[in-house]
Design an enzyme around this catalytic site. Structure first.
Site, mmCIF file in Angstrom:
data_model
loop_
_atom_site.group_PDB
_atom_site.id
_atom_site.type_symbol
_atom_site.label_atom_id
_atom_site.label_comp_id
_atom_site.label_asym_id
_atom_site.label_seq_id
_atom_site.Cartn_x
_atom_site.Cartn_y
_atom_site.Cartn_z
ATOM 1 N N ASP A 1 13.027 5.540 -7.921
ATOM 2 C CA ASP A 1 11.690 5.190 -7.887
ATOM 3 C C ASP A 1 11.447 3.770 -7.706
ATOM 4 O O ASP A 1 10.984 3.412 -6.833
ATOM 5 C CB ASP A 1 10.820 5.962 -8.875
ATOM 6 C CG ASP A 1 9.463 5.704 -8.900
ATOM 7 O OD1 ASP A 1 8.944 5.760 -7.544
ATOM 8 O OD2 ASP A 1 8.665 5.722 -9.702
ATOM 9 N N CYS B 1 5.694 18.263 10.021
ATOM 10 C CA CYS B 1 4.088 18.568 9.795
ATOM 11 C C CYS B 1 3.601 19.347 10.805
ATOM 12 O O CYS B 1 2.755 20.115 10.790
ATOM 13 C CB CYS B 1 3.323 17.345 9.342
ATOM 14 S SG CYS B 1 3.716 16.616 7.971
ATOM 15 N N CYS C 1 -7.704 14.558 1.669
ATOM 16 C CA CYS C 1 -7.893 13.380 0.736
ATOM 17 C C CYS C 1 -9.302 12.855 0.507
ATOM 18 O O CYS C 1 -10.023 12.504 1.266
ATOM 19 C CB CYS C 1 -6.835 12.331 1.332
ATOM 20 S SG CYS C 1 -6.892 10.721 0.226
#
EC number: 1.17.99.6
Length: 351
Positions: free
Chosen positions: A131, A185, A195
């Site tokens: 991360d 996608c 969103c």
């Protein structure tokens, strides 16, 4: 006789690592223009690794790097237990903060993987990243064939959707590379459409400044346009994952340490405002969502109480507005009071 790659794949399975892939430690130069453009546009969070060349060139992290081993561990997105009902309204932490802090879990997995590889291949050079490491985890994972980068900017696989945490070992081992996946996608734009702040740009990038997850992690005053949009979520946001078709029907329960404690992941809101730093750390310190400390969380709790229309919180909110020394808490309390009492604020809001 198994190849080194096959031995490592078996080792990963034995270590309860859900996905593993291999890619050459070549540069990720194709990302440079995009990363520069994002920074210049003000779309970055500020949490990114500061050195651009180190983000793109694995050999700056390990001089003799040859192969990057990318791993993904799947985490749950549906809780098996619900919190008991009490007199208090509850908020929620996003799924990425359920259970033990994923940074700790991944670091252990990478350490165990490296130790296992040493038993198979002998001493080797490596550096582990999770991360906050130099490299762009999703780019590494995509090139290593773990999945593809979705329009929400997350790594998506057929088996586990986007409910995976990623990490990698940059090594000096020479291992056959995997190929990127052949799916993606397509024409789907559900994450972009749903969103609530229009943070997703539609090409796998986002304006992090507009992302609700980022906003819940900021310190100080949250801009007003985001306060109602967080609803009662006091850390993170999962909307772009929840609506993704690849995540439909997926709920992984491989790691007991990542199972949610409902009293922590859906905490009572009002009592949270009375916690000291020590009490907050003792209760929530093992969760990823605690990394910014109690102050942003308590600020978000105040917004959540207003959004929940919890009028029982008014005495506490008035106390904060009148006595709290933290300006952003006073501002948040005044906002929530106005929302609950539908009155004018005592002083102009900071924007």
């Amino acid at each position: 006789m198994k190849s080194l790659k096959e031995e490592i794949q078996k080792l990963a399975a034995d270590l309860n690592i859900q996905k593993i892939g291999f890619t050459k430690a070549d540069d990720f130069e194709y990302l440079r223009a995009s990363l520069i453009e994002q920074k210049e546009a003000g779309h970055t969070s500020g949490f990114e690794h500061k050195n651009l060349d180190e983000r793109l060139q694995p050999k700056l992290s390990l001089e003799d790097a040859k192969t990057i081993i990318s791993i993904g561990i799947a985490y749950p997105n549906k809780a098996e237990e619900k919190p008991e009902k009490t007199e208090y309204r509850r908020g929620s932490f996003s799924r990425g903060s359920w259970g033990e802090d994923y940074h700790h879990v991944l670091r252990r997995k990478l350490k165990e993987l490296a130790e296992g590889i040493e038993k198979i291949a002998g001493d080797f050079n490596y550096t582990a990243m999770v991360d906050t490491g130099a490299l762009v985890d999703v780019a590494v994972a995509a090139r290593a064939g773990l999945g593809f980068v979705g329009k929400n900017g997350l790594l998506v696989s057929k088996e586990y959707g986007s409910w995976m945490f990623l990490g990698e070992l940059v090594t000096n081992l020479d291992i056959e590379e995997d190929q990127p996946v052949d799916y993606g996608c397509g024409s789907c734009t559900r994450c972009v459409d749903f969103c609530p702040t229009k943070a997703l740009l539609g090409d796998g990038r986002l304006n992090a400044q507009r992302c609700l997850s980022y906003q819940t992690q900021t310190r100080g005053v949250m801009p007003e346009e985001y306060r109602e949009k967080i609803k009662t979520v006091i850390y993170g946001c999962d909307i772009c994952q929840v609506v993704c078709p690849y995540n439909k029907g997926i709920n992984s329960h491989f790691h007991p340490e990542m199972e949610p404690d409902p009293d922590l992941t859906n905490p009572e809101l009002l009592p949270l405002l009375d916690l000291s730093n020590k009490e907050f750390a003792n209760k929530f310190g093992n969760m990823a969502g605690s990394w910014r400390g109690k102050n942003p969380i308590q600020r978000n709790v105040v917004y959540a109480l207003g959004n929940a229309n919890d009028r029982s919180a008014l005495p506490k909110l008035h106390d904060i507005a009148e006595n709290d020394v933290r300006d952003y808490m006073v501002d948040a309390a005044e906002w929530a009071i106005e929302k609950l009492e539908n009155k004018h604020r005592m002083r102009p809001r900071k924007r």
